[in-house]
Enzyme design. Structure first.
Site, PDB file in Angstrom:
ATOM      1  CE  LYS A  93       1.506 -16.047  -6.549  1.00 55.40           C
ATOM      2  NZ  LYS A  93       2.598 -15.186  -7.002  1.00 55.40           N
TER       3      LYS A  93
HETATM    4  P1  NAD Z   1       1.809  -7.074   0.175  1.00 52.28           P
HETATM    5  O1  NAD Z   1       0.781  -7.850   0.891  1.00 52.28           O
HETATM    6  O2  NAD Z   1       3.123  -6.855   0.824  1.00 52.28           O
HETATM    7  O3  NAD Z   1       1.228  -5.634  -0.210  1.00 52.28           O
HETATM    8  C1  NAD Z   1       0.051  -5.450  -0.958  1.00 52.28           C
HETATM    9  C2  NAD Z   1      -0.300  -3.981  -0.915  1.00 52.28           C
HETATM   10  O4  NAD Z   1      -1.420  -3.745  -1.741  1.00 52.28           O
HETATM   11  C3  NAD Z   1      -0.693  -3.499   0.482  1.00 52.28           C
HETATM   12  O5  NAD Z   1      -0.163  -2.205   0.684  1.00 52.28           O
HETATM   13  C4  NAD Z   1      -2.204  -3.416   0.408  1.00 52.28           C
HETATM   14  O6  NAD Z   1      -2.743  -2.451   1.290  1.00 52.28           O
HETATM   15  C5  NAD Z   1      -2.388  -3.001  -1.029  1.00 52.28           C
HETATM   16  N1  NAD Z   1      -3.715  -3.316  -1.527  1.00 52.28           N
HETATM   17  C6  NAD Z   1      -4.476  -4.407  -1.290  1.00 52.28           C
HETATM   18  N2  NAD Z   1      -5.657  -4.271  -1.890  1.00 52.28           N
HETATM   19  C7  NAD Z   1      -5.637  -3.094  -2.538  1.00 52.28           C
HETATM   20  C8  NAD Z   1      -6.566  -2.394  -3.332  1.00 52.28           C
HETATM   21  N3  NAD Z   1      -7.758  -2.897  -3.592  1.00 52.28           N
HETATM   22  N4  NAD Z   1      -6.185  -1.179  -3.810  1.00 52.28           N
HETATM   23  C9  NAD Z   1      -4.971  -0.692  -3.550  1.00 52.28           C
HETATM   24  N5  NAD Z   1      -4.062  -1.300  -2.803  1.00 52.28           N
HETATM   25  C10 NAD Z   1      -4.396  -2.476  -2.302  1.00 52.28           C
HETATM   26  O7  NAD Z   1       1.980  -7.768  -1.254  1.00 52.28           O
HETATM   27  P2  NAD Z   1       3.223  -7.683  -2.230  1.00 52.28           P
HETATM   28  O8  NAD Z   1       4.108  -8.838  -1.948  1.00 52.28           O
HETATM   29  O9  NAD Z   1       3.757  -6.294  -2.237  1.00 52.28           O
HETATM   30  O10 NAD Z   1       2.520  -8.015  -3.627  1.00 52.28           O
HETATM   31  C11 NAD Z   1       1.851  -7.013  -4.377  1.00 52.28           C
HETATM   32  C12 NAD Z   1       1.696  -7.468  -5.819  1.00 52.28           C
HETATM   33  O11 NAD Z   1       2.978  -7.776  -6.350  1.00 52.28           O
HETATM   34  C13 NAD Z   1       0.865  -8.747  -6.019  1.00 52.28           C
HETATM   35  O12 NAD Z   1       0.211  -8.667  -7.256  1.00 52.28           O
HETATM   36  C14 NAD Z   1       1.932  -9.825  -6.063  1.00 52.28           C
HETATM   37  O13 NAD Z   1       1.474 -10.982  -6.744  1.00 52.28           O
HETATM   38  C15 NAD Z   1       2.999  -9.100  -6.838  1.00 52.28           C
HETATM   39  N6  NAD Z   1       4.345  -9.642  -6.672  1.00 52.28           N
HETATM   40  C16 NAD Z   1       4.931  -9.741  -5.451  1.00 52.28           C
HETATM   41  C17 NAD Z   1       6.225 -10.242  -5.349  1.00 52.28           C
HETATM   42  C18 NAD Z   1       6.961 -10.335  -4.043  1.00 52.28           C
HETATM   43  O14 NAD Z   1       8.147 -10.690  -4.064  1.00 52.28           O
HETATM   44  N7  NAD Z   1       6.360 -10.011  -2.914  1.00 52.28           N
HETATM   45  C19 NAD Z   1       6.898 -10.651  -6.497  1.00 52.28           C
HETATM   46  C20 NAD Z   1       6.280 -10.501  -7.737  1.00 52.28           C
HETATM   47  C21 NAD Z   1       5.006  -9.993  -7.809  1.00 52.28           C
END
Ligand code: NAD
Length: 423
Positions: free
Chosen positions: A113
């Site tokens: 990561k």
């Molecule tokens: P992103 O940046 O696209 O979106 C994150 C979202 O969370 C945004 O809408 C933001 O406004 C919201 N957010 C941030 N802080 C917040 C809070 N305190 N309360 C509520 N909402 C909040 O990120 P993403 O890629 O969608 O990732 C989100 C989660 O999924 C993370 O934990 C990431 O590690 C996990 N994840 C992502 C992927 C991927 O392919 N993008 C894969 C596996 C896991």
């Protein structure tokens, strides 16, 4: 910006939690304590300073990390996060979870990561580009298609991956497609990657609904986070006929017990950059969203949002962990007692890394697949992992989380033992 002053969303040390989770898996699955000690540490953690010329002529210095947890099963793989609350221990915990996630999906990858302490929302596009290119240069000897392959995570996207790909390639003197995944389609991205994490979560929910003898159309769902994972999950579930009753972003939640108009919410977010003031929906806080009456709660934002403080008030009967580590171990125990079924992160959000693996394979072969092919292969892998985890849960009479982690850790332990300890 003074990043150290930002109030963190992390209430407990995430790496401490990840290590105690591993110890528990070791006990339940009777793994060699020597191996658990080896797997409790990250193989390598790099810390870099990233000086960036701002548009106003000043210079800001950001702190970045790249951590490899384990490479027993193959090169390490994991996203890069741009967020003010990033810490080295958070990156380490996320790297460890990537190892388990790749193993559970049976991908030939270890876990890694990266993160930069910054608020990307406050940077201009050119500042973000300069920061990304400098960060890439600082870790250029640590990444590579056979070494460690980054991908998007919170605060990063295809555009950022394109800059990493270009910076790495310019330094090597030729295009290196396999250095990063989540790239835009025009430069070697994979069809289906954008929505893959959400699609994997959908496949898990579908598999569970079959076990429960229910249909997706029977479910009401509340989703926290409206980024890559949350917004795509809302869209896919809506298309499948489920009732999405609430969605949220960092600024707050919107709720309609009769169902949110998801396409309208996506358009609203695109136009205004927020979900607030969405038509035909009541405004709630993110905390209130977590406690709504619904069948499925999908935390898809950040870690540690369901804790010992609010777990007893969660009303959902299923939790789908779109985010990594959204439920603390203490909350996990409370929810288990309440009979809540948790689709754990390393299973529920693994679709992203599965299609990242496909992107890496396609890039190495310079041969690209049709979207239906990508989705069908994704379904095969996620559905198989779900069945394996479910059978382990039944056989061991444990939670789906412990079963998933147990399967994954056993696979990494076996690879480590088979390779032997160097020297
Ligand atoms: P992103 O940046 O696209 O979106 C994150 C979202 O969370 C945004 O809408 C933001 O406004 C919201 N957010 C941030 N802080 C917040 C809070 N305190 N309360 C509520 N909402 C909040 O990120 P993403 O890629 O969608 O990732 C989100 C989660 O999924 C993370 O934990 C990431 O590690 C996990 N994840 C992502 C992927 C991927 O392919 N993008 C894969 C596996 C896991």
């Amino acid at each position: 910006m003074s990043t150290a002053e930002a109030a963190s969303h992390l209430r407990e040390n995430p790496f401490g939690l990840a290590k105690s989770q591993l110890r528990r898996v070791g006990e339940i699955f009777e793994l060699d304590p020597n191996l658990i000690r080896v797997l409790s540490q990250c193989k390598k953690a790099v810390e870099v300073s990233i000086p960036v010329a701002k548009d106003d002529g000043s210079i800001e210095v950001y702190l970045g990390y790249r951590v490899t947890h384990n490479i027993a099963r193959g090169p390490s793989k994991g996203g890069i996060r741009y967020h003010p609350d990033v810490t080295l221990d958070e990156v380490k915990s996320l790297a460890m979870w990537m190892t388990w996630k790749c193993a559970l999906m049976n991908l030939p990858f270890g876990g890694a990561k990266g993160g930069v302490i910054c608020d990307p929302k406050t940077l201009s596009a050119s500042e973000l580009e300069r920061m990304t290119r400098r960060y890439t240069s600082e870790i250029i000897n640590d990444i590579g298609p056979e070494r460690d392959i980054p991908a998007p995570d919170v605060g990063t996207d295809g555009r950022v991956m394109a800059w990493i790909f270009d910076t790495y390639s310019m330094n090597k003197g030729h295009s290196v497609l396999g250095v990063v995944t989540g790239k835009p389609l025009s430069i070697g991205g994979s069809l289906g990657r954008e929505e893959a994490t959400a699609r994997g979560a959908l496949y898990c929910i579908q598999a569970l609904s079959v076990k429960n003898g229910e249909r997706l159309a029977d479910y009401s769902v509340a989703i926290q986070g409206f980024g890559n994972v949350g917004a795509n999950l809302a869209r896919l579930l809506h298309l499948e006929g489920a009732k999405v009753v609430a969605v949220s972003d960092s600024r707050g939640a919107v709720y309609n017990p009769n169902g949110i108009d998801v396409p309208a919410a996506v358009a609203h977010k695109q136009e205004r950059g927020t979900l607030l003031e969405l038509a035909n929906a009541e405004q709630l806080t993110n905390d209130e969203l977590l406690e709504l009456p619904c069948d499925i709660l999908a935390p898809c934002g950040l870690e540690q949002v369901i804790t010992e403080d609010n777990a007893s008030r969660v009303q959902a009967k299923i939790i789908c962990e779109g985010a990594n580590g959204p439920v603390t171990p203490t909350a996990d125990a409370v929810l288990e007692d309440k009979g809540v079924l948790i689709l754990p992160d390393i299973l529920a959000n693994a679709g992203g890394v599965v299609v990242s693996y496909f992107e890496w394979v396609q890039g190495l072969q310079e041969y690209f697949w049709r979207e239906e092919e990508v989705n069908a292969k994704l379904h095969d892998i996620v559905a198989r992992a779900f069945q394996e985890a479910w059978q382990t849960k039944e056989r061991r009479d444990t939670s789906l989380r412990m079963a998933s982690y147990g399967l994954a850790v056993q696979r990494v332990a076996e690879a480590t033992t088979t390779r032997g300890l160097y020297p």
